[in-house]
Scaffold this motif. Sequence first.
Motif, PDB file in Angstrom:
ATOM      1  N   LEU A   3      51.718 -48.807  -5.764  1.00  0.00           N
ATOM      2  CA  LEU A   3      50.827 -49.385  -4.615  1.00  0.00           C
ATOM      3  C   LEU A   3      51.550 -50.224  -3.792  1.00  0.00           C
ATOM      4  CD1 LEU A   3      47.692 -49.638  -3.825  1.00  0.00           C
ATOM      5  CD2 LEU A   3      47.624 -51.776  -5.212  1.00  0.00           C
ATOM      6  N   PHE A   4      51.283 -49.756  -2.342  1.00  0.00           N
ATOM      7  CA  PHE A   4      51.851 -50.564  -1.142  1.00  0.00           C
ATOM      8  C   PHE A   4      50.718 -51.353  -0.447  1.00  0.00           C
ATOM      9  CE2 PHE A   4      54.386 -46.425  -0.988  1.00  0.00           C
ATOM     10  CZ  PHE A   4      55.435 -46.809  -1.756  1.00  0.00           C
ATOM     11  N   VAL A   5      50.860 -52.624  -0.294  1.00  0.00           N
ATOM     12  CA  VAL A   5      49.777 -53.604  -0.030  1.00  0.00           C
ATOM     13  C   VAL A   5      50.117 -54.370   1.134  1.00  0.00           C
ATOM     14  CG1 VAL A   5      48.094 -55.100  -0.610  1.00  0.00           C
ATOM     15  CG2 VAL A   5      49.144 -53.640  -2.472  1.00  0.00           C
ATOM     16  N   GLN A   6      49.136 -54.147   2.174  1.00  0.00           N
ATOM     17  CA  GLN A   6      49.054 -55.142   3.377  1.00  0.00           C
ATOM     18  C   GLN A   6      47.825 -55.809   3.236  1.00  0.00           C
ATOM     19  OE1 GLN A   6      51.011 -56.432   5.580  1.00  0.00           O
ATOM     20  NE2 GLN A   6      52.543 -55.213   5.991  1.00  0.00           N
ATOM     21  N   GLY A   7      47.831 -57.213   3.441  1.00  0.00           N
ATOM     22  CA  GLY A   7      46.774 -57.881   3.402  1.00  0.00           C
ATOM     23  C   GLY A   7      46.774 -58.986   4.283  1.00  0.00           C
ATOM     24  N   VAL A   8      45.813 -59.983   4.428  1.00  0.00           N
ATOM     25  CA  VAL A   8      45.880 -61.224   5.293  1.00  0.00           C
ATOM     26  C   VAL A   8      45.447 -62.494   4.079  1.00  0.00           C
ATOM     27  CG1 VAL A   8      44.877 -60.041   7.234  1.00  0.00           C
ATOM     28  CG2 VAL A   8      43.337 -60.848   5.710  1.00  0.00           C
ATOM     29  N   SER A   9      45.980 -63.314   4.735  1.00  0.00           N
ATOM     30  CA  SER A   9      46.016 -64.629   3.912  1.00  0.00           C
ATOM     31  C   SER A   9      45.536 -65.828   4.918  1.00  0.00           C
ATOM     32  CB  SER A   9      47.420 -65.141   3.348  1.00  0.00           C
ATOM     33  OG  SER A   9      47.873 -64.027   2.588  1.00  0.00           O
ATOM     34  N   PRO A  25      40.968 -53.376  -7.457  1.00  0.00           N
ATOM     35  CA  PRO A  25      41.529 -54.113  -8.477  1.00  0.00           C
ATOM     36  C   PRO A  25      43.119 -54.340  -8.329  1.00  0.00           C
ATOM     37  CG  PRO A  25      40.000 -52.687  -9.577  1.00  0.00           C
ATOM     38  CD  PRO A  25      40.202 -52.306  -8.072  1.00  0.00           C
ATOM     39  N   GLY A  26      43.915 -53.351  -8.349  1.00  0.00           N
ATOM     40  CA  GLY A  26      45.434 -53.405  -8.308  1.00  0.00           C
ATOM     41  C   GLY A  26      45.829 -54.143  -7.062  1.00  0.00           C
ATOM     42  N   ALA A  27      45.122 -54.191  -6.037  1.00  0.00           N
ATOM     43  CA  ALA A  27      45.516 -54.634  -4.725  1.00  0.00           C
ATOM     44  C   ALA A  27      44.997 -56.115  -4.758  1.00  0.00           C
ATOM     45  CB  ALA A  27      44.865 -54.203  -3.387  1.00  0.00           C
ATOM     46  N   TRP A  28      44.055 -56.464  -5.210  1.00  0.00           N
ATOM     47  CA  TRP A  28      43.506 -57.915  -5.448  1.00  0.00           C
ATOM     48  C   TRP A  28      44.472 -58.563  -6.335  1.00  0.00           C
ATOM     49  CZ3 TRP A  28      40.461 -61.579  -3.187  1.00  0.00           C
ATOM     50  CH2 TRP A  28      40.338 -62.517  -4.066  1.00  0.00           C
ATOM     51  N   ALA A  29      45.049 -57.817  -7.232  1.00  0.00           N
ATOM     52  CA  ALA A  29      45.742 -58.610  -8.282  1.00  0.00           C
ATOM     53  C   ALA A  29      47.302 -58.812  -7.772  1.00  0.00           C
ATOM     54  CB  ALA A  29      46.014 -57.762  -9.367  1.00  0.00           C
ATOM     55  N   ALA A  30      47.589 -57.757  -6.709  1.00  0.00           N
ATOM     56  CA  ALA A  30      48.709 -57.924  -6.138  1.00  0.00           C
ATOM     57  C   ALA A  30      48.977 -59.611  -5.261  1.00  0.00           C
ATOM     58  CB  ALA A  30      49.087 -57.110  -4.998  1.00  0.00           C
ATOM     59  N   TYR A  31      48.128 -60.403  -5.104  1.00  0.00           N
ATOM     60  CA  TYR A  31      48.202 -61.600  -4.392  1.00  0.00           C
ATOM     61  C   TYR A  31      48.049 -62.700  -5.529  1.00  0.00           C
ATOM     62  CZ  TYR A  31      48.180 -59.331  -0.037  1.00  0.00           C
ATOM     63  OH  TYR A  31      48.570 -58.695   1.076  1.00  0.00           O
ATOM     64  N   GLY A  68      45.375 -68.619  -9.106  1.00  0.00           N
ATOM     65  CA  GLY A  68      44.704 -68.422  -7.655  1.00  0.00           C
ATOM     66  C   GLY A  68      45.137 -66.885  -7.199  1.00  0.00           C
ATOM     67  N   THR A  69      44.443 -66.649  -6.388  1.00  0.00           N
ATOM     68  CA  THR A  69      44.568 -65.307  -5.779  1.00  0.00           C
ATOM     69  C   THR A  69      44.990 -65.799  -3.986  1.00  0.00           C
ATOM     70  OG1 THR A  69      43.379 -64.078  -7.144  1.00  0.00           O
ATOM     71  CG2 THR A  69      43.862 -63.057  -4.828  1.00  0.00           C
ATOM     72  N   PHE A  70      45.998 -65.155  -3.210  1.00  0.00           N
ATOM     73  CA  PHE A  70      46.223 -65.797  -2.069  1.00  0.00           C
ATOM     74  C   PHE A  70      46.293 -64.865  -0.946  1.00  0.00           C
ATOM     75  CE2 PHE A  70      47.741 -68.374  -5.467  1.00  0.00           C
ATOM     76  CZ  PHE A  70      47.481 -69.744  -5.087  1.00  0.00           C
ATOM     77  N   GLY A  71      45.603 -63.745  -1.006  1.00  0.00           N
ATOM     78  CA  GLY A  71      45.324 -62.783  -0.083  1.00  0.00           C
ATOM     79  C   GLY A  71      44.316 -61.762  -0.152  1.00  0.00           C
ATOM     80  N   VAL A  72      43.789 -61.259   0.799  1.00  0.00           N
ATOM     81  CA  VAL A  72      42.604 -60.082   0.561  1.00  0.00           C
ATOM     82  C   VAL A  72      43.515 -58.733   1.011  1.00  0.00           C
ATOM     83  CG1 VAL A  72      40.735 -61.399   0.487  1.00  0.00           C
ATOM     84  CG2 VAL A  72      41.488 -60.781   2.482  1.00  0.00           C
ATOM     85  N   PRO A  73      43.191 -57.778   0.350  1.00  0.00           N
ATOM     86  CA  PRO A  73      44.013 -56.437   0.697  1.00  0.00           C
ATOM     87  C   PRO A  73      43.087 -55.902   1.925  1.00  0.00           C
ATOM     88  CG  PRO A  73      43.193 -56.491  -1.552  1.00  0.00           C
ATOM     89  CD  PRO A  73      42.645 -57.675  -1.100  1.00  0.00           C
ATOM     90  N   TRP A  74      43.993 -55.433   2.779  1.00  0.00           N
ATOM     91  CA  TRP A  74      43.744 -54.879   4.147  1.00  0.00           C
ATOM     92  C   TRP A  74      43.835 -53.480   3.967  1.00  0.00           C
ATOM     93  CZ3 TRP A  74      46.342 -56.455   9.328  1.00  0.00           C
ATOM     94  CH2 TRP A  74      45.432 -55.932  10.372  1.00  0.00           C
ATOM     95  N   TYR A  75      44.941 -52.957   4.374  1.00  0.00           N
ATOM     96  CA  TYR A  75      45.061 -51.294   4.095  1.00  0.00           C
ATOM     97  C   TYR A  75      46.328 -51.162   3.210  1.00  0.00           C
ATOM     98  CZ  TYR A  75      49.020 -52.118   7.624  1.00  0.00           C
ATOM     99  OH  TYR A  75      49.965 -52.532   8.425  1.00  0.00           O
ATOM    100  N   THR A  92      44.171 -45.956  -9.994  1.00  0.00           N
ATOM    101  CA  THR A  92      45.002 -46.593 -10.774  1.00  0.00           C
ATOM    102  C   THR A  92      46.375 -47.044 -10.136  1.00  0.00           C
ATOM    103  OG1 THR A  92      45.811 -44.283 -11.450  1.00  0.00           O
ATOM    104  CG2 THR A  92      44.005 -45.317 -12.827  1.00  0.00           C
ATOM    105  N   ALA A  93      46.581 -46.912  -9.179  1.00  0.00           N
ATOM    106  CA  ALA A  93      47.842 -47.346  -8.488  1.00  0.00           C
ATOM    107  C   ALA A  93      48.145 -48.926  -8.861  1.00  0.00           C
ATOM    108  CB  ALA A  93      47.993 -46.943  -7.033  1.00  0.00           C
ATOM    109  N   LYS A  94      49.411 -49.412  -8.808  1.00  0.00           N
ATOM    110  CA  LYS A  94      49.707 -50.810  -8.899  1.00  0.00           C
ATOM    111  C   LYS A  94      51.117 -51.117  -8.323  1.00  0.00           C
ATOM    112  CE  LYS A  94      50.822 -52.304 -13.068  1.00  0.00           C
ATOM    113  NZ  LYS A  94      50.781 -52.534 -14.512  1.00  0.00           N
ATOM    114  N   MET A  95      51.243 -52.267  -8.078  1.00  0.00           N
ATOM    115  CA  MET A  95      52.633 -52.566  -7.660  1.00  0.00           C
ATOM    116  C   MET A  95      53.469 -52.543  -8.745  1.00  0.00           C
ATOM    117  SD  MET A  95      52.128 -56.044  -4.865  1.00  0.00           S
ATOM    118  CE  MET A  95      53.781 -55.779  -4.733  1.00  0.00           C
TER     119      MET A  95
END
Length: 428
Positions: A304-310, A134-140, A147-154, A380-383
């Motif tokens: 939360l450190f997020v890498q994702g793809v858009s 959830p926290g990674a999805w919300a990061a985009y 809208g949401t503009f990326g999907v979490p990767w690692y 529970t991690a978040k940006m």
Amino acid sequence: MRRFTGLVTLVASAALALTACTGGGAAAPAPSASNSGGALSGTVKFQSWSLKNETFSPYFEKLIADFEKETGVKVEWLDQPGDGYQEKVLSQAGSDTLPDVVNLPPDIAFPLVQANKLLDLNAADPSLASTYVPGAWAAYSYPGITGTFGVPWYLGTDLSWWNGTELKKYGVDTANLPTTNEQLIELAKTVGAASKGKLPVLSSMPTIDLFSSSGVPIMNDAGDFVFNTPQAAAVVDQFRDAYQAGGVPEEALTGDFGGNADGFKAGKVAYTTATSTFAGDLEKNAPTLRKGVIATPRIGLAPLFVQGVSVAANTKNKDAAIAFAKYLTNTANQVAFCKIAVGFMPGTVEGAADTKSLSDGIKDELQLKAIGIVVESMKTAKMLTPVQWTGAMKTYMDQQLALAIKGNIGSQEALDKIVQYANQNKVS
């Protein structure tokens, strides 16, 4: 550069230091039909960030081959070097040459979202939201933008690392280490005084992450910075007291300090934050010190450190691009990736909870403990740092807080100046 650059470099360097199987388990079948029901076809371009090398290339080559075989879609894999990545992406977006699927952390994605260069993936496929952490999805998702503009990767997060051997010399009960930032700063004051400044605990000034993890609101709903609160001022006051007691080294205020992790490995400070890959770093660079090191969860909220793809908004092959983004980031493929990049976590809910797969084959007790902490923290991690926070804002903040910690200006005055500067210089 931006906040996540170091993490990308760390993924590569951590993986290169390890020997790991690049097969990593069976991937889930690739989608063979589009969301609209038609068969997938054509070509998509996929751009990664500093991942085409002897460690990761076999993984991507197999993943792409499997996707192509299943779907009939051709994937052209591009890779950009670590340095200058944001500038390259912005140039691609400005010239409408952004690849169909592109590796973007949330902060680099932000200006592209503002310029309408990325596809709203939540609108394209509403089922995605429940798949990812959830926290990674919300990061985009960004303030004021639907809208949401990326999907979490690692993903990654920090742990707390303590020099237990040295702390015990000054009467610290290492079985009951601080669990709040207030306790941490008080410990720095106590140990600094007891050691006459020979063993500082802290090695950096207060940061946006520290305020955020302490429960200080950083921005309001209107998008204004608002962290100049009495609570934040009290944190700065505590730092001032710890500094005066020898709990914070002078170098941390002047910018001459090499970094808290480097200071920790050199035995100059007793506490640092770092990802779980730090266990391997210690084994390589500070094996004697490592014997007394203790790992605990990050104090306060875990960052939360997020890498994702858009997906590019102007892609000519939207269905295939979305299908590849989903395939690249499905649980099986993410777990396989994180087995190579040990210490990082999959961005899917299922993958992030798979402790057994992520720790399979690891014998080192400190590394195993660190991975276990990360798995739990990821729930529970978040940006903690808003994407609107810039390097120039951090520089100005450091300058003002150094004056406050030295006692040259009041803590509230410093915070008021920082917030005013940040609001005057933010990109809306």
